[in-house]
Design a protein around this motif. Structure first.
Motif, mmCIF file in Angstrom:
data_model
loop_
_atom_site.group_PDB
_atom_site.id
_atom_site.type_symbol
_atom_site.label_atom_id
_atom_site.label_comp_id
_atom_site.label_asym_id
_atom_site.label_seq_id
_atom_site.Cartn_x
_atom_site.Cartn_y
_atom_site.Cartn_z
ATOM 1 N N VAL A 47 -54.216 89.533 25.559
ATOM 2 C CA VAL A 47 -52.946 90.078 26.029
ATOM 3 C C VAL A 47 -52.138 88.993 26.731
ATOM 4 O O VAL A 47 -50.914 88.902 26.559
ATOM 5 C CB VAL A 47 -53.205 91.271 26.977
ATOM 6 N N ILE A 48 -52.828 88.144 27.507
ATOM 7 C CA ILE A 48 -52.128 87.054 28.204
ATOM 8 C C ILE A 48 -51.526 86.077 27.199
ATOM 9 O O ILE A 48 -50.359 85.674 27.324
ATOM 10 C CB ILE A 48 -53.089 86.313 29.158
ATOM 11 N N LEU A 49 -52.293 85.673 26.202
ATOM 12 C CA LEU A 49 -51.800 84.713 25.220
ATOM 13 C C LEU A 49 -50.622 85.285 24.435
ATOM 14 O O LEU A 49 -49.605 84.605 24.229
ATOM 15 C CB LEU A 49 -52.925 84.311 24.264
ATOM 16 N N ALA A 50 -50.754 86.537 23.995
ATOM 17 C CA ALA A 50 -49.667 87.160 23.245
ATOM 18 C C ALA A 50 -48.418 87.295 24.113
ATOM 19 O O ALA A 50 -47.290 87.077 23.643
ATOM 20 C CB ALA A 50 -50.097 88.536 22.738
ATOM 21 N N SER A 51 -48.602 87.626 25.382
ATOM 22 C CA SER A 51 -47.466 87.757 26.299
ATOM 23 C C SER A 51 -46.831 86.401 26.573
ATOM 24 O O SER A 51 -45.599 86.284 26.661
ATOM 25 C CB SER A 51 -47.918 88.400 27.612
ATOM 26 N N MET A 52 -47.651 85.373 26.706
ATOM 27 C CA MET A 52 -47.139 84.026 26.946
ATOM 28 C C MET A 52 -46.218 83.588 25.810
ATOM 29 O O MET A 52 -45.108 83.094 26.046
ATOM 30 C CB MET A 52 -48.309 83.039 27.066
ATOM 31 N N LEU A 53 -46.644 83.805 24.589
ATOM 32 C CA LEU A 53 -45.821 83.425 23.436
ATOM 33 C C LEU A 53 -44.609 84.341 23.291
ATOM 34 O O LEU A 53 -43.507 83.891 22.979
ATOM 35 C CB LEU A 53 -46.667 83.459 22.166
ATOM 36 N N GLY A 54 -44.809 85.628 23.525
ATOM 37 C CA GLY A 54 -43.708 86.574 23.383
ATOM 38 C C GLY A 54 -42.605 86.342 24.402
ATOM 39 O O GLY A 54 -41.415 86.356 24.068
ATOM 40 N N PHE A 73 -49.355 90.960 17.111
ATOM 41 C CA PHE A 73 -49.984 91.882 16.160
ATOM 42 C C PHE A 73 -51.504 91.892 16.327
ATOM 43 O O PHE A 73 -52.136 92.960 16.320
ATOM 44 C CB PHE A 73 -49.623 91.481 14.736
ATOM 45 N N PHE A 74 -52.097 90.730 16.486
ATOM 46 C CA PHE A 74 -53.555 90.646 16.532
ATOM 47 C C PHE A 74 -54.140 90.741 17.942
ATOM 48 O O PHE A 74 -55.305 91.145 18.094
ATOM 49 C CB PHE A 74 -54.026 89.342 15.879
ATOM 50 N N LEU A 75 -53.384 90.385 18.971
ATOM 51 C CA LEU A 75 -53.972 90.252 20.300
ATOM 52 C C LEU A 75 -53.422 91.216 21.347
ATOM 53 O O LEU A 75 -54.099 91.476 22.345
ATOM 54 C CB LEU A 75 -53.780 88.812 20.816
#
Length: 409
Positions: A18-25, A193-195
């Protein structure tokens, strides 16, 4: 018997995706991408269409207005259907809308209408939606998790600007808009989508809704004096710190630095922002958040005062820029942390969305006010000096918030 709370390391082991996806988003969303890129596009558009810099930068005010209107709406919607569904639709639309700027034909009406659409879909990529899942997945390490998620804005400042500069120099501004618009589609969307996952429950009719968490309703938060104190403080704080960012190169030039010297100063901003998010997030987990906010947000007052002196040297300009970036790095995180600790997670996104309006109002219009002040007086000295005082007074008001609330599970 209630389950044992997770340790900080267990929270990260479960919630790193969730952190990685949020960082990129967040880093490739509307919170960062226009701010860090429009200064690079502006000279090309001036040469191509003869527009003024002021006409071009008016696009920032358009997306600010859309944030004020659409941001809280997306926050309220996220409480009903979950942030994931909104994000998976919004990210590709946001990227495509940004790419459509490559089709500009010289009409300012087209330019502004395109930014209207960009702001409408892009408001769903603001931290309002992403931090909802981060806050729900972390408690012991909530501050650091929010800080890590927010580092995306600083990372784009460090890596995205050189990337865009290379594309612009080699292929022109149309290719630049396409290249930047592709970044969220190719990087942020797959990660989301994946994380990006949220806890949900299945209803008898087959629909899935987010798990309910304890906290205040939106109406209860609006009747709480703490909400209005935070809201009132955010407008001047974001105004004071948001105005210098897009005007930084001009401020340094007015202070006596050459273009070459300024290039050694401005890259520190992105690094400082990342450092501020990580250090600030770590501190939020260990020290009373209003005190952390007061100290860190007051430090740039010295930077603003020095930048307004009109007599800069490279070394002190670097320190002033780093301090400003460091404080800006914690601002989003601090508001997210305040909402979770003082209002709970029941209607987190809706409440954060309303407070984001205050942040966006200050930061969105301050570049225009700073620019107008420069046009009128020939420098930024007065507005920077006033902002330095306003910043300390506003940050000090957070000290009135009192103890965190406890919300029963």
């Amino acid at each position: 018997m209630s389950p044992q709370p997770l340790t900080a390391s267990e929270e990260f082991s479960r919630g790193w995706g969730v952190i990685l996806a949020s960082m990129l988003g967040i880093g490739l969303g509307m919170a960062a991408l226009p701010t860090y890129s429009m200064g690079l596009f502006a000279p090309y558009l001036v040469r191509e269409f003869g527009w003024s810099v002021g006409q071009i930068m008016a696009a920032m005010s358009i997306i600010t207005l859309m944030s004020l209107w659409a941001g809280p709406s997306y926050g309220a919607w996220a409480e009903k259907i979950g942030a994931r569904r909104i994000i998976l639709v919004a990210i590709p639309l946001w990227g495509l809308a940004f790419m459509s700027l490559s089709l500009l034909n010289g009409s300012l009406v087209q330019f502004y209408l395109t930014w209207l659409v960009i702001g409408l879909v892009g408001a769903a990529t603001l931290p309002i939606t992403f931090t909802r899942a981060v806050n729900r997945g972390f408690d012991k390490a909530k501050g650091l998790a929010l800080g890590l998620a927010m580092t995306g804005t600083g990372l784009f400042g460090i890596f995205g600007k050189p990337f865009l500069g290379t594309v612009l120099a080699a292929y022109g501004w149309r290719a630049g808009f396409v290249a930047v618009g592709l970044l969220p589609v190719l990087m942020a969307f797959p990660a989301a989508f994946f994380l990006f996952r949220e806890e949900e429950i299945s209803l008898p009719d087959g629909h899935h809704v987010p798990v309910e968490r304890p906290g205040l309703t939106t109406g209860e938060a609006l009747r709480d004096w703490r909400f209005w104190l935070i809201a009132a403080a955010l407008v001047p704080i974001s105004f004071a710190m948001g105005g210098p960012v897009p005007n930084l190169e001009l401020i340094l030039k007015d202070g006596g630095l050459s273009a070459q010297q300024a290039l050694t100063v401005t890259p520190l901003f992105g690094l400082a922002s990342i450092t501020g998010r990580l250090v600030g997030g770590w501190l939020l987990d260990r020290i009373w958040a209003p005190l952390v906010g007061f100290v860190i947000l007051s430090l740039p007052a010295f930077s603003l005062w020095y930048m307004g002196s009109g007599m800069l040297d490279v070394g002190h300009a670097r320190l002033a820029t780093f301090t400003l970036g460091f404080a800006l790095g914690i601002e989003y995180d601090l508001v997210a942390f305040f909402v979770a600790r003082y209002f709970g997670l029941k209607r987190y996104a809706a409440i954060y969305g309303l407070l984001y309006v205050c942040f966006a109002a200050g930061a969105g219009f301050s570049p225009m006010v700073f620019g107008h002040n420069h046009d009128t007086t020939g420098n930024f000295q007065a507005i920077l000096s006033i902002s330095s005082v306003v910043l300390v007074v506003s940050a000090a008001s957070f000290l009135l918030l009192g103890k965190y609330r406890r919300f029963d599970q």
